[in-house]
Design a protein around this motif. Structure first.
Motif, short mmCIF file in Angstrom:
data_model
loop_
_atom_site.label_atom_id
_atom_site.label_comp_id
_atom_site.label_asym_id
_atom_site.label_seq_id
_atom_site.Cartn_x
_atom_site.Cartn_y
_atom_site.Cartn_z
N ILE A 18 0.85 -1.20 0.00
CA ILE A 18 0.00 0.00 0.00
C ILE A 18 0.88 1.24 0.00
N ARG A 19 1.92 1.22 0.85
CA ARG A 19 2.80 2.37 0.92
C ARG A 19 3.60 2.55 -0.36
N LEU A 20 3.91 1.43 -1.03
CA LEU A 20 4.73 1.50 -2.24
C LEU A 20 3.89 1.79 -3.47
N PHE A 27 2.27 7.50 -8.07
CA PHE A 27 1.35 7.53 -9.19
C PHE A 27 1.34 8.91 -9.85
N LEU A 28 1.57 9.94 -9.05
CA LEU A 28 1.61 11.26 -9.61
C LEU A 28 2.80 11.43 -10.55
N CYS A 29 3.92 10.81 -10.22
CA CYS A 29 5.10 10.88 -11.09
C CYS A 29 4.80 10.22 -12.44
N VAL A 30 4.19 9.04 -12.40
CA VAL A 30 3.83 8.38 -13.65
C VAL A 30 2.82 9.21 -14.42
N GLY A 31 1.84 9.78 -13.70
CA GLY A 31 0.84 10.61 -14.36
C GLY A 31 1.44 11.86 -14.99
N CYS A 32 2.43 12.44 -14.32
CA CYS A 32 3.10 13.62 -14.88
C CYS A 32 3.81 13.27 -16.18
N GLY A 33 4.53 12.16 -16.19
CA GLY A 33 5.19 11.75 -17.42
C GLY A 33 4.22 11.45 -18.53
N PHE A 34 3.10 10.83 -18.18
CA PHE A 34 2.07 10.52 -19.18
C PHE A 34 1.44 11.82 -19.71
N GLY A 35 1.13 12.74 -18.78
CA GLY A 35 0.44 13.97 -19.17
C GLY A 35 1.29 14.88 -20.03
N VAL A 36 2.53 15.13 -19.63
CA VAL A 36 3.38 16.06 -20.39
C VAL A 36 3.73 15.48 -21.75
N THR A 37 3.79 14.14 -21.85
CA THR A 37 4.06 13.54 -23.15
C THR A 37 2.86 13.69 -24.08
N LYS A 38 1.66 13.45 -23.55
CA LYS A 38 0.46 13.61 -24.36
C LYS A 38 0.27 15.08 -24.78
N VAL A 392 14.32 7.49 -8.58
CA VAL A 392 12.99 6.89 -8.65
C VAL A 392 11.98 7.80 -9.31
N PRO A 393 11.86 9.09 -8.92
CA PRO A 393 10.89 9.96 -9.62
C PRO A 393 11.15 10.10 -11.11
N MET A 394 12.43 10.26 -11.49
CA MET A 394 12.72 10.39 -12.92
C MET A 394 12.40 9.10 -13.65
N GLY A 395 12.69 7.98 -13.01
CA GLY A 395 12.35 6.70 -13.64
C GLY A 395 10.86 6.54 -13.85
N LEU A 396 10.06 6.95 -12.87
CA LEU A 396 8.61 6.83 -13.01
C LEU A 396 8.07 7.81 -14.06
N ILE A 397 8.70 8.97 -14.16
CA ILE A 397 8.27 9.94 -15.17
C ILE A 397 8.54 9.40 -16.58
#
Length: 516
Positions: A18-20, A27-38, A392-397
């Protein structure tokens, strides 16, 4: 075991995930990478640059800041089992990927990368976060077990890094982008042709075994020879075997036929007990040319002995130069930032006097402190820790950016290699944990793993059920030349979805084995 204890163990298993996984920041990091790419704000070239920064800057600092404080000379006895288990997991993953590649079609630009996806798991923030959360709660011993778990994971991380970079595992990803591209239909057609050839060979082997069985199983009641006409051209010796339930007639080749054909025909057509030239049953059949005659003819046309020696010398020289080239290539790969960081970190970690320069409280050392009371080189450790925090944040982005480029309409899902995608997810997150539990339990039984070291046993089992490393996304983006990683993203999505359930089950079952 009571239901209360089972519930407690299940809660301990779910809590770190749950914590991970459900952490809003990740999830926000992944969402940021997804959003800025789109939105067109993170083009493929920029994603490729971020991948280079992760590989050459943040990852080496992450390795240094993790290995130096967590590993020490007292862990050296567990180094052998940890390295062995890590290599076994890697070989199992590569083998499963190879089998999947033979059974299902894989995109041409992922034909070698699938081996990396199966062999190199996400050893890093995922297992470290889970292990730290579990070790912080009873029945483990808090901080001491936390540090011990991280030091064990660091050994897996070392094997992972050395095999991926110095030993050339990353080259499999690079090889995917060599040569011209192939359409998916052409890849499927080649795989279908390969399957047809394999099935035809299996059918031939089955017929051969059936023929041997029919010759060897029924007893022969009668044998006689006669001379008959073959197509009206010349007389051909013919041998007839009369069995209890069948009659088999074999035509004997003439002496003009090749030795190889005669030998093959005799070995496959005549039962072994009738191959003896002294057998009275074959006295009426004239023997064909001897195999030794053919051997003599072959030996007279192979050239003088001096030429053979020359060829052997040239072959030895070729292999010697090839070995030297591979050795220099290995040494050059050790100078890459990730590999060099791993080597330097472990050297510092196992030498107390060097470790005390970076980490406070090293037993048996008396290093003068800096004016602020910290070790003399503590600033380097703090800097490495600070830089590694961006890994980790850059990787998720970049992962979110890669997922954003996976644009496939829902009505074209059949164009994806669904068989290979599903098989790899099940292999990594279901089959490998089962094999990992069996292997670790067997190693514990034979004494290779200390039965009383629950931290070691937990880490070894936990690391058997990890998804594919997200580092593959960065490697694919770098080597593709375009910053794209569509094929890999399609393989990663199911794994990270299944991980919610699979890692919870693995953690709960492992705790049940250790403390149940």
């Amino acid at each position: 075991m009571s239901s209360i204890v089972i519930g407690t163990l299940l809660w301990i298993s779910v809590q770190p995930l749950i914590r991970l996984q459900a952490s809003f920041s990740r999830f926000l990091c992944v969402g940021c990478g997804f959003g800025v790419t789109k939105a067109g704000l993170l083009p493929a070239v920029a994603a490729r640059g971020i991948g280079l920064v992760i590989i050459n800057v943040t990852t080496p600092n992450l390795m240094f800041s993790t290995i130096v404080p967590s590993f020490n000379s007292s862990n050296i006895t567990e180094l052998g089992p940890l390295v062995l288990v890590a290599l076994i997991y890697m070989l199992i993953g590569i083998t499963l990927s190879w089998i999947i590649k033979q059974l299902f079609w894989v995109p041409h630009r992922f034909r070698h990368g699938i081996l990396v996806a199966g062999g190199w798991a996400n050893i890093g923030d995922v297992p470290i976060s889970v292990a730290l959360s579990v070790m912080a709660s009873a029945p483990f011993n808090g901080t001491d077990d936390e540090n011990l778990a991280v030091s064990y994971i660091a050994v897996f991380l070392l094997v992972w890094s050395v095999t991926l970079f110095p030993l050339g595992g990353h080259r499999c990803v690079m090889m995917d982008f060599e040569g011209p591209d192939l359409e998916n239909d052409e890849v499927k057609e080649r795989l279908s042709t390969k399957h047809s050839k394999i099935l035809s060979r299996l059918a031939a082997v089955f017929l051969h075994l059936r023929q041997i069985f029919l010759f060897n199983h029924p007893p022969v009641k009668e044998i006689h020879t006669e001379v008959g006409q073959n197509s009206g051209e010349k007389e051909t010796p013919r041998v007839t075997f009369t069995h209890e339930d069948s009659v088999t007639t074999c035509y004997r080749p003439s002496e003009q036929e090749e030795i190889g054909v005669l030998t093959l025909t005799n070995e496959h057509m005549l039962p072994p007990k009738f191959l003896d030239p002294t057998s009275p049953s074959l006295t009426s059949v004239q023997p064909g040319p001897l195999l030794t005659d053919g051997a003599e003819k072959v030996s007279t046309t192979t050239g003088p002995p001096d030429s053979i020696t020359g060829h052997v010398t040239v072959a030895h020289a070729h292999w010697f130069h090839k070995f030297i080239s591979l050795a220099f290539g290995f040494l050059r790969s050790l100078l890459t930032p990730p590999s060099l960081s791993i080597i330097v970190s472990f050297i510092i970690a196992i030498i107390p006097s060097l470790k005390a320069l970076f980490v406070p409280g090293v037993p048996g050392t008396h290093i003068p402190s800096a004016p602020d009371g910290q070790p003399p080189l503590a600033l380097i450790m703090k800097t490495a820790t600070f830089i590694s925090g961006a890994s980790v944040p850059m990787g998720l982005i970049t992962l979110g950016s890669a997922l954003a480029r996976l644009s496939i309409p829902l009505n074209q899902l059949s164009s994806l290699p669904l068989g290979a995608i599903g098989s790899l997810a099940v292999g990594r997150l279901v089959v490998m944990p089962v094999l990992g539990i069996l292997i670790c339990q067997q190693f514990t039984h034979i004494g290779l793993i200390d039965p009383s070291n629950n931290v070691l046993r937990f880490v070894c089992i936990l690391l058997s059920g990890l998804p594919t490393a997200t580092t593959m996304v960065f490697l694919t983006q770098v080597y593709s030349g375009t910053g794209n990683a569509e094929h890999l993203s399609a393989f990663l999505i199911p794994q990270y979805i299944i991980m919610f359930v699979s890692m919870t089950a693995i953690t709960s079952f492992t705790l049940h084995i250790l403390f149940g």
